[in-house]
Design an enzyme around this catalytic site. Structure first.
Site, PDB file in Angstrom:
ATOM      1  CE  LYS A 142      -4.375  -1.690   1.875  1.00  0.00           C
ATOM      2  NZ  LYS A 142      -4.127  -3.111   1.691  1.00  0.00           N
TER       3      LYS A 142
ATOM      4  CD  GLU B   7      -5.460   6.205   3.548  1.00  0.00           C
ATOM      5  OE1 GLU B   7      -4.532   6.291   2.709  1.00  0.00           O
ATOM      6  OE2 GLU B   7      -6.453   5.480   3.378  1.00  0.00           O
TER       7      GLU B   7
ATOM      8  CD  GLU C  77     -10.820  -2.050  -4.307  1.00  0.00           C
ATOM      9  OE1 GLU C  77     -11.047  -1.586  -3.176  1.00  0.00           O
ATOM     10  OE2 GLU C  77     -10.962  -3.251  -4.585  1.00  0.00           O
TER      11      GLU C  77
ATOM     12  CD  GLU D 125      -6.821  -2.357  -1.724  1.00  0.00           C
ATOM     13  OE1 GLU D 125      -5.751  -2.824  -1.292  1.00  0.00           O
ATOM     14  OE2 GLU D 125      -7.933  -2.750  -1.337  1.00  0.00           O
TER      15      GLU D 125
ATOM     16  CG  ASN E 289      -7.936  -5.227  -5.406  1.00  0.00           C
ATOM     17  OD1 ASN E 289      -7.263  -5.618  -4.463  1.00  0.00           O
ATOM     18  ND2 ASN E 289      -9.009  -4.469  -5.251  1.00  0.00           N
TER      19      ASN E 289
ATOM     20  CG  PHE F 220     -24.553 -10.845   8.906  1.00  0.00           C
ATOM     21  CD1 PHE F 220     -25.186 -11.059   7.700  1.00  0.00           C
ATOM     22  CD2 PHE F 220     -24.928  -9.744   9.673  1.00  0.00           C
ATOM     23  CE1 PHE F 220     -26.162 -10.194   7.250  1.00  0.00           C
ATOM     24  CE2 PHE F 220     -25.914  -8.876   9.228  1.00  0.00           C
ATOM     25  CZ  PHE F 220     -26.533  -9.101   8.018  1.00  0.00           C
TER      26      PHE F 220
END
Length: 666
Positions: free
Chosen positions: A116, A200, A275, A288, A290, A348
């Protein structure tokens, strides 16, 4: 073109790649673990190679075992899917050394975008908009506090090698920055073996929007529009769509141009995704890249008509892109719902077991509507504890966003799945949520709209009346069938009355049925009447009806005196009684649920890996009682109040089902 490729993955993505390879006339090789011996991707491939025990760490991500399968089968190329080895530069290097093509980007691109901090520096050099922050080495917690003040609160503290929400904290003040830095550092070290941290700016009202890029090895690059991925839970995407309801054409072009510039800056060749986080004013910032195919790629395929897997294969073979940016047209709207083996009513939590019923809606592609279901399971198959709980990706397409949503509503209602807990009701609830329908969502949508978890759907009166009318008509059909079978009278219809009382969701509707050969008019006490038509017959578990010219799909189960009905996220017990039966039912005392306040019940099927207490221990509220592992996720169960342990019913190593008693209290 390649004659044979190996898919270094499993489940729905392996099946997805096999479909395109088959259409291109390319033979396929599947790899499988012991748990996947009878899996769908194994059945679909031309060849299959067993590579080890069930855990992925002993099979799917062991590079030497995958390389051995390649050598044994003579595969000329490998598609990695996503997850597992898809972004592992060592795997790409091993393939290169073997002279086998990697259906993905060059090794250097994987390395550059896999970190990153490095990727953000490259993005800045390529004039890609990035989130304000500090990318250098952060010495300690006090240094983190100093940097956070310079960036300006709130800030996001993130692991450089992170993913899936691990090693990530939000800080709104100095104390939270101090604590978050240490927690992120520790989590990053244990999860990734890399404790580097960066800080950030935390973006408010954030939307997660990503750009699909496609590049070849001849210097050509294009973008294929964007995907809106803001409906997330714990940083994991749940529902995606393309295009985004938020972007305008100018922002789309700016994001697309910057994404292609970034890809070309690292010599990218293949399909990839850049993204971005986008704030409420349409300011966008790089998150980032992918370097693989994304789970949600089907929605891009549906609005562009481009088969991304085919393009990846052609690029890997050395072909030039056959299209330019001016050839890319975004047509209509597409939705994707990720179906997971998880229980939405229990926070979930993951669910495992056998799919006793698995009947997806019929796939179709006609003028004005598409239904697509990418899946890797089948009826009778097992949902294993060893892998990701995603069962399928259900996609719909329509000319407009509202048509795509309506198509998804109907497809979800028609999706029959039994045997494991699943999130179909939750997905249906989101499709009807006013904020989602209006396109007004951020990445905090689920957290804000379901702060106490998902507790099912309460239907409005119009929906209840439609279901009540449908169930009355269905009950009448079932009663006619019953009297025919009994043979009590030649004129069976004399045994079936016209007046009924339908009770559901705490409401009761007195109705009168006027039936004819093509359907039934169901009249309510207030004079309103609904016309119901259907070809449903008793025993069918899916009813497709038309109620006053509107389609209605119901999942139907039989209960005493009525039906269990599931529709639009609601799970209802519907009783259909004669007026006299309804009078008597109203006099019956309500059956109270059993008292489980002195029991710790297992919330999911899983393995007890640790018990933290002993008989006689006094435990405090919030204290850890035991740990249950399911699908390689550890879930710590904690005390809800101050109690004393009186009995232990389970020990480490025990496999438990849902609601098995783990321990008892006084």
């Amino acid at each position: 073109m390649f004659k044979k490729i190996l898919i270094a993955n499993r489940g729905e993505i392996a099946c997805r790649v096999i479909k395109t390879a088959r259409a291109m006339g390319i033979k396929t090789v599947a790899i499988y673990s012991e748990a996947d011996r009878n899996a769908l991707h194994v059945r679909m491939a031309d060849e299959a190679v067993h590579i080890g025990p069930a855990p992925a760490s002993e099979s799917y991500i062991v590079i030497d075992k995958v390389m051995d399968a390649i050598r044994r089968t003579g595969a000329e190329a490998v598609h990695p899917g996503y997850g597992f080895l898809s972004e592992n530069p060592k795997f790409a290097e091993a393939l290169e050394a073997e002279g086998v093509a990697f259906i993905g980007p060059p090794v250097n691109a994987i390395k550059a975008m896999g970190d990153k901090i490095t990727s953000k520096k490259i993005a800045q050099e390529a004039s890609v908009s990035t989130v304000p922050g500090y990318m250098g080495l952060i010495e300690d917690a006090e240094d983190a506090v100093k940097i956070s003040n310079e960036v300006g609160y709130p800030v996001m503290i993130k692991a450089s090698a992170g993913g899936g929400g691990k090693g990530m904290r939000i800080a709104w003040n100095d104390d939270e920055a101090r604590e978050g830095f240490q927690s992120s550092k520790n989590e990053a070290a244990s999860s990734f073996g890399d404790d580097r941290i960066f800080i950030e700016k935390f973006i408010t009202q954030p939307r997660h929007i990503e750009i699909q890029v496609l590049c070849d090895s001849h210097g050509n690059g294009i973008y294929l529009g964007e995907r809106e991925c803001s409906i997330q839970r714990r940083q994991q995407k749940v529902i995606e769509e393309a295009p985004s309801p938020f972007l305008d054409e100018a922002t789309r072009k700016a994001m697309g141009d910057q994404s292609v510039a970034l890809a070309q800056a690292v010599g990218y060749a293949s399909a990839g995704t850049v993204e971005f986080i986008v704030d409420g004013a349409r300011n966008f910032y790089f998150l980032e890249m992918n370097t693989r195919l994304q789970v949600e790629h089907p929605v891009t395929e549906l609005i562009t008509g481009v088969d991304l897997v085919e393009q990846m294969i052609r690029v890997a073979y050395g072909e030039k892109l056959a299209m330019a940016q001016s050839d890319v047209k975004l047509t209509g709207w597409a939705m994707e719902s990720r179906l997971y083996a998880e229980d939405p009513y229990r926070g979930f939590l993951p669910s495992i077991g056998r799919l006793t019923r698995y009947r997806p809606p019929q796939e179709l592609a006609i003028e004005g509507a598409v239904v697509r279901n990418d899946t890797g399971v089948f009826e009778g198959g097992e949902i294993s504890m060893y892998y990701d709980p995603m069962i399928a990706k259900l996609c719909t397409w329509g000319h407009t966003r509202s048509e795509a949503i309506e198509g998804m509503r109907n497809a979800l209602d028609a999706f029959e799945m039994e045997g494991v807990g699943h999130n179909l009701p939750f997905l249906s609830a989101v499709m009807d949520h006013p904020k989602f329908v209006a396109g007004e969502m951020t990445t905090a949508f689920i957290e804000e709209e379901y702060p106490d978890g998902f507790e099912g759907v309460t239907l409005g009166v119009d929906a209840l009346r439609a279901i009540a009318a449908s169930c009355a008509a269905m009950h009448r059909v079932a009663e006619i069938r019953r009297t025919r079978v009994s043979g009590r009278m030649d004129n069976h219809e004399r045994h079936v009355g016209d007046d009924w009382v339908v009770s559901l969701q705490g409401d009761s509707f007195a109705v009168t049925i006027d039936a004819d050969k093509s359907g039934a008019n169901v009249k309510f006490e207030d004079g309103d009447s609904l016309r119901v038509t259907s070809d449903w017959t008793p025993g069918d578990q899916l009813a497709t009806l038309i109620v006053d010219d509107k389609p209605l799909v119901l999942k139907v189960g039989k209960i005493s005196g009525g039906f269990r009905i599931r529709s639009r996220g609601a799970d209802l017990k519907v009783h259909v009684r004669t007026p006299r039966q309804a009078e008597l039912a109203a006099l019956m005392p309500e059956k109270l649920p059993p008292d489980t306040s002195k029991l710790l019940l297992c919330p999911m099927p899983g393995l007890i890996v640790k018990v933290n207490v002993a008989v006689g221990d006094e435990v405090q509220e919030g204290q850890a009682l035991c740990t249950v592992e399911a699908m390689k996720m550890e879930n710590i169960l904690r005390a809800e109040k101050k109690v004393t342990v009186t009995k232990l019913n389970a020990t480490p190593g025990d496999s438990l089902a849902v609601d098995d008693v783990i321990m008892e209290f006084e």
